[in-house]
Write an enzyme that holds these catalytic residues in place. Structure first.
Site, PDB file in Angstrom:
ATOM      1  CB  SER A 225      32.646 -14.337 -43.971  1.00  0.00           C
ATOM      2  OG  SER A 225      33.613 -14.008 -44.940  1.00  0.00           O
TER       3      SER A 225
ATOM      4  CD  GLU B 283      40.076  -5.579 -48.037  1.00  0.00           C
ATOM      5  OE1 GLU B 283      41.072  -5.212 -48.675  1.00  0.00           O
ATOM      6  OE2 GLU B 283      39.926  -6.767 -47.638  1.00  0.00           O
ATOM      7  N   PRO B 284      34.221  -4.149 -46.376  1.00  0.00           N
ATOM      8  CG  PRO B 284      32.691  -2.411 -46.103  1.00  0.00           C
ATOM      9  CD  PRO B 284      34.166  -2.699 -46.166  1.00  0.00           C
ATOM     10  N   GLY B 285      31.721  -6.325 -47.674  1.00  0.00           N
ATOM     11  CA  GLY B 285      31.037  -6.759 -48.888  1.00  0.00           C
ATOM     12  C   GLY B 285      29.639  -7.235 -48.552  1.00  0.00           C
ATOM     13  NE  ARG B 286      28.648 -12.472 -44.862  1.00  0.00           N
ATOM     14  CZ  ARG B 286      28.600 -13.754 -45.229  1.00  0.00           C
ATOM     15  NH1 ARG B 286      27.431 -14.285 -45.507  1.00  0.00           N
ATOM     16  NH2 ARG B 286      29.702 -14.470 -45.303  1.00  0.00           N
TER      17      ARG B 286
ATOM     18  NE  ARG C  35      26.053 -17.386 -47.815  1.00  0.00           N
ATOM     19  CZ  ARG C  35      25.383 -17.358 -46.677  1.00  0.00           C
ATOM     20  NH1 ARG C  35      24.051 -17.359 -46.671  1.00  0.00           N
ATOM     21  NH2 ARG C  35      26.015 -17.313 -45.531  1.00  0.00           N
TER      22      ARG C  35
ATOM     23  CB  CYS D  92      17.949 -34.049 -60.111  1.00  0.00           C
ATOM     24  SG  CYS D  92      16.584 -33.946 -61.282  1.00  0.00           S
TER      25      CYS D  92
ATOM     26  CE1 TYR E 223      31.440 -13.893 -50.837  1.00  0.00           C
ATOM     27  CE2 TYR E 223      30.053 -13.201 -49.005  1.00  0.00           C
ATOM     28  CZ  TYR E 223      31.247 -13.149 -49.688  1.00  0.00           C
ATOM     29  OH  TYR E 223      32.260 -12.345 -49.221  1.00  0.00           O
TER      30      TYR E 223
END
Length: 449
Positions: A225, A305-308, A345, A376, A406
């Site tokens: 990725s 297969e693009p997602g991001r 992330r 915390c 994500y």
């Protein structure tokens, strides 16, 4: 993917690099606050509260179309793992994309959004028997098999049902992609797929063909990725095509598909600039064409297969500033009402982001700033290195760009914090496509003493 313009960048800054971080419909209105199209983020925050994910629907749809245009001969599937809800799945389908899922839950979302099962690809390195049974019964278009055990389980299910589900074998081509080690997925020392190097991929393919129960659709690989150029995909394609050339369908014809996954990178800051999508596609198609000619095999049907790269830049997160702590000689700590529960992330991958004040402009010089969350944990950091105006104060709205991928998908209830809503904005207005969680939602799962 386009370039910055004075209107599209929230601070009206024309970046020499031409890198665009914010959705194309985000701009500052004449009063100084950020808007998505005609709607101000101030108004959205007043109506729906903060933190909140704000999805620019036109940006999402436009990016779907950009992939269709850049890869006109390819099948394009939206990678649901980046972020999936019924509205997003429906938009991807309406724009002509299939949807790939990697769990029974994601499959349920896609189907409930009206995505036809034959346009769905199912991934996963450890699919349960129940997931395989369901995918087979529903007629999911392609199941990507990831291990010998999975081949055996799916074969047994297919025999019992008297059907021939379409499958791809996920291949590890031994490619070291230039990305974070936790999102590199094509080298041998990781959990996905069957290796080219040790012969397991070839053995699995031979077994599927000789057995004749499963219908081979082709080969799949995914190099990782947040990839900024086509070199890793090109190398993976040449290695997988060499394996492809050693086999054929049982009737002697070529396998119809070569799935090279996704991994297309995006700009989280102006320092990151992926190659243009058209250049990426042209380079990849050239290598595949040359390799097919050398191997004397038909050009397979390309699948990506693009997602991001679709949902990431289409969304921003809107926070309210709670406290501001200057640390003289170091930096200013700006605490917001979200954090690692809505964006893990930064802690997980040391990810970088761009932030700006969303409710006003400022003429005060920027200072080194760290945007932190309410949890915390010392590692509860949203933006590690930011430069915000020195007059940032409690009550300000803060927008963080490119949080579509994500973030909400990996969100948690850490410290019993309800997860934020997802608000979709289009020319008709704003609506919640995922509502905000409540304390009642959290307590519904707690069966009590």
């Amino acid at each position: 993917m386009g370039s910055d313009s004075a209107r599209s960048h929230p601070d009206h800054v024309e970046h020499p690099s031409g890198v665009r971080v914010w959705p194309r419909n985000v701009h500052r209105g004449p009063e100084g606050g950020l808007k998505v199209g005609a709607l101000s983020l101030d108004r959205i925050a007043d109506q729906f509260g903060t933190p909140a994910f704000v999805l620019d629907e036109a940006e999402f749809r436009g990016r779907c179309r950009e992939f269709r245009d850049a890869f006109p001969e390819a099948k394009v599937y939206y990678a649901g793992k980046a972020f999936l809800c019924r509205a997003v799945a429906a938009m991807a389908h309406q724009e002509g994309l299939g949807v790939d899922v990697c769990s029974g839950g994601e499959l349920t979302v896609a189907l409930s959004a009206g995505v036809p099962p034959e346009t769905i690809t199912m991934h996963g390195n450890n699919k349960s028997l129940e997931e395989l049974e369901r995918a087979t019964a529903l007629g999911v278009g392609t199941i990507v098999v990831d291990s010998f055990e999975e081949v055996a389980r799916l074969t047994a299910i297919a025999r019992r049902r008297g059907v021939r589900p379409g499958v791809m074998v996920r291949v590890m081509p031994g490619v070291e992609a230039h990305t974070h080690e936790l999102v590199a997925t094509a080298h041998d020392d990781q959990k996905f797929g069957l290796s080219l190097r040790d012969g397991s991929a070839e053995a699995a393919i031979s077994g599927i063909i000789s057995d004749g129960v499963l219908q081979m659709r082709g080969l799949h690989c995914h190099v990782g990725s947040q990839i900024f150029d086509s070199s890793a995909h090109e190398l993976a394609a040449t290695r997988v095509l060499a394996l492809y050339a050693r086999f054929g369908m049982p009737d002697g014809g070529p396998w119809p598909e070569l799935n090279l996954g996704g991994g297309f990178g995006i700009s989280y800051t102006t320092a990151e600039e992926p190659v243009s999508l058209c250049d990426f596609a042209a380079a990849l198609e050239k290598v595949i064409g040359q390799e097919c000619a050398t191997l004397r095999i038909p050009h397979p049907q390309l699948v990506i297969e693009p997602g991001r790269a679709i949902v990431g830049p289409s969304m921003l997160t809107l926070y309210r500033v709670g406290t501001v702590k200057p640390r003289p000689g170091l930096r200013t700590y700006v605490s917001v009402d979200g954090g690692m529960s809505d964006n893990i992330r930064t802690a997980l991958y040391d990810a970088t982001y761009t932030a700006t004040i969303a409710n006003r402009t400022s003429t005060v010089a920027p200072v080194p700033t760290r945007v932190v969350g309410r949890h915390c944990e010392s590692g509860d950091i949203v933006v590690r290195e930011a430069r915000l105006p020195g007059d940032v104060r409690s009550g300000d709205l803060l927008a963080v760009a490119a949080t579509g991928a994500y973030c909400r998908g990996m969100a948690s209830n850490y410290n019993h914090t309800p997860r934020p809503p997802v608000l979709a904005v289009n020319h008709q207005g704003v609506r919640a496509v995922v509502r905000r969680e409540t304390d009642a939602d959290l307590m519904n799962l707690d069966v009590g003493p």
